[in-house]
Design a protein around this motif. Structure first.
Motif, short mmCIF file in Angstrom:
data_model
loop_
_atom_site.label_atom_id
_atom_site.label_comp_id
_atom_site.label_asym_id
_atom_site.label_seq_id
_atom_site.Cartn_x
_atom_site.Cartn_y
_atom_site.Cartn_z
N ASP A 172 -7.14 -17.86 -6.64
CA ASP A 172 -7.48 -17.46 -5.27
C ASP A 172 -7.55 -18.71 -4.41
O ASP A 172 -8.56 -19.41 -4.40
N HIS A 177 -9.66 -11.51 1.37
CA HIS A 177 -9.26 -10.47 0.42
C HIS A 177 -9.19 -9.15 1.19
O HIS A 177 -10.21 -8.52 1.46
N GLN A 230 7.20 -14.93 3.63
CA GLN A 230 7.13 -15.68 2.38
C GLN A 230 7.96 -16.96 2.44
O GLN A 230 7.53 -18.01 1.97
N SER A 263 -4.27 -13.88 0.08
CA SER A 263 -3.43 -14.41 -1.00
C SER A 263 -2.38 -13.42 -1.45
O SER A 263 -1.33 -13.81 -1.97
N SER A 264 -2.62 -12.13 -1.27
CA SER A 264 -1.65 -11.10 -1.66
C SER A 264 -1.78 -9.91 -0.72
O SER A 264 -2.82 -9.71 -0.07
N GLN A 266 -1.30 -5.67 -0.36
CA GLN A 266 -1.28 -4.42 -1.12
C GLN A 266 -0.17 -3.53 -0.60
O GLN A 266 -0.22 -3.03 0.52
N SER A 271 0.71 -5.05 -5.82
CA SER A 271 0.29 -6.24 -5.11
C SER A 271 1.44 -7.24 -5.04
O SER A 271 2.13 -7.49 -6.04
N VAL A 272 1.65 -7.82 -3.86
CA VAL A 272 2.73 -8.79 -3.63
C VAL A 272 2.09 -10.09 -3.18
O VAL A 272 1.33 -10.11 -2.21
N ALA A 273 2.39 -11.19 -3.89
CA ALA A 273 1.86 -12.50 -3.53
C ALA A 273 2.57 -13.04 -2.31
O ALA A 273 3.80 -12.94 -2.19
N SER A 276 4.43 -17.76 -2.89
CA SER A 276 5.06 -17.68 -4.21
C SER A 276 5.07 -19.03 -4.93
O SER A 276 5.36 -19.08 -6.13
#
Length: 461
Positions: A172, A177, A230, A263-264, A266, A271-273, A276
């Motif tokens: 993290d 969050h 990203q 950090s990610s 939903q 979950s997608v970061a 990367s």
């Protein structure tokens, strides 16, 4: 060194005199109270609330004896420092600068506790922060816990995450969050703020979905492609990775609204970061949060994160000002190698490396003052430029000094202990002789001589 009674503030020349004073004038005995010896050391220079333990010639030392009993007037003491640098103890907030340190007697377990006193709402928040209570890290080290705040010089670090076991996971690196799923844009007039593509021109295979509100932006700048975001974060925020053991990165944030990205994200498929470049790590690993500096608002708006993932128990994380340290803190109050973090016995430990301004940890709760028979004898507390050391007075010493009253001889009356019979040390006066040192025994045969003068009587000529 002179000693002071914490109850009334009177000063004496010896520890025995203070204990006799407390027994005689405050009616507290060893069976009714716990006696705590408090040593206060204050650095004469006030510099960012630091304590220089190397400047021995610039320290002011005091010793107080605090009696703790079940009485409301002697069950809790707060410590404060006056304008002259002297430390005092009082059953409430003092009239001067509070040290935010409290010594109290637990009513449940009857143990002496050292804890942080509640912050007075009338005091300025900045002054309360400067004098906040800290526990110095001793030679035995300190077992770190999540959310611990570490003070290194005038610099503060926070343990943001600690993973000791389990599957591999991405650290993290941000405190945001957001569990809510981000909606896709359905309005045809919305454009991606990076590639300026519309929702109708979006290619889901290459650009990904057009997301709404990944940050706090409103209006036309709230939409952005997932792949565009990203790619931009990967180019903008570089990650320094040393063999997946020491990883340093800056938490990504929006340049428009200055809000930190999570950090990610939903998504319906999972979950997608967002970032990367941060790899998934095998436990154990530790994430330290570094706050932003005074002049780093543009370059580091959300501070920095440092990940320590040791390969074995012998690996160390060095924290200091030197370029050889893995976590480098470029501050004048930080030593070249200020502290180290190691992993052993299933936990991370913090060690001080003999630094000039010490390594401290903010207390998470009250600290029980150990009994004299335990291995650790003292509890040290740093409050600004003052260090307080608490230690219980051994029971055998109390039994030696606080003896029960001696039996009187038949036919003789003994005067009670008076204030002048104790060794006081007032300004401009010489210490008085104790009651035990006064020679009150008559000369052999003096009682048989009729009309013999009394040696202890005062005669005026």
């Amino acid at each position: 060194m002179a000693m002071k009674c914490a109850t009334c503030g009177q000063t004496f020349l010896s520890q025995e005199a203070v204990l006799l004073h407390i027994q005689s004038f405050h009616n507290l005995t060893a069976a009714e109270a716990k006696f705590v010896l408090v040593s206060a050391t204050t650095w004469s220079k006030d510099s960012h609330s630091l304590f220089d333990r190397e400047a021995v010639d610039q320290h002011t030392r005091q010793t107080l004896i605090v009696p703790l009993s079940a009485s409301p007037t002697s069950s809790t003491y707060d410590f404060y420092r006056d304008s002259g640098g002297d430390v005092h103890a009082t059953p409430g907030f003092g009239p001067h600068e509070s040290l935010h340190t409290r010594l109290t007697l637990s009513q449940s377990c009857k143990e002496a506790l050292v804890e942080q006193s509640p912050v007075n709402a009338r005091r300025v928040e900045r002054d309360a922060e400067r004098s906040k209570m800290w526990f110095p890290v001793g030679n035995e080290g300190y077992a770190l816990k999540q959310a611990d705040v570490i003070k290194i010089g005038r610099f503060k670090l926070t343990v943001q995450q600690m993973v000791l076991n389990g599957p591999a996971k991405v650290p993290d690196y941000t405190a945001i969050h957001d569990e809510r799923p981000l909606l896709e844009a359905s309005q045809p007039d919305l454009h991606c703020r990076i590639c300026l593509g519309t929702a109708q021109e979006t290619n889901r295979e290459t650009d990904g979905p057009l997301l709404l509100a990944p940050c706090l932006c409103k209006g036309g700048s709230q939409a952005v492609h997932l792949v565009c975001l990203q790619t931009w974060l990967k180019q903008k925020y570089q990650v320094k990775n040393d063999r997946n053991r020491f990883i340093s990165c800056k938490p990504p944030g929006c340049e428009v609204c200055k809000a930190a990205y999570p950090s990610s994200l939903q998504r319906p498929e999972g979950s997608v970061a967002l970032h990367s470049a941060v790899p998934a790590l095998e436990p154990p690993f530790l994430v330290l949060m570094i706050p932003k500096g005074a002049g780093e608002a543009r370059d580091r708006p959300h501070g920095e994160r440092f990940v320590f993932a040791p390969a074995d128990s012998g690996e160390k994380l060095r924290i200091g000002r030197s370029s050889a340290c893995e976590l480098r803190v470029n501050d004048v109050s930080v030593s070249r190698v200020h502290a180290t973090v190691t992993y052993r016995d299933g936990n991370f430990y913090l060690w001080d490396e003999g630094s000039k301004f010490q390594t401290c940890v903010h207390p998470r709760g009250p600290q029980i003052l150990p009994n004299p028979g335990d291995g650790v004898r003292t509890v040290d507390v740093q409050a600004g430029r003052t260090v307080l050391s608490f230690a219980m007075i051994p029971p055998e010493l109390l039994e030696e000094h606080l003896r029960p009253p001696r039996r009187q001889k038949p036919g003789r009356e003994e005067d009670p202990i008076s204030p002048t019979s104790l060794q006081t040390c007032d300004a401009g006066e010489s210490p008085a002789i104790t009651h035990a040192e006064q020679d009150t025994s008559p000369v052999d045969g003096a009682d048989e001589i009729e009309g013999a003068p009394d040696r202890n009587a005062c005669s005026l000529h």
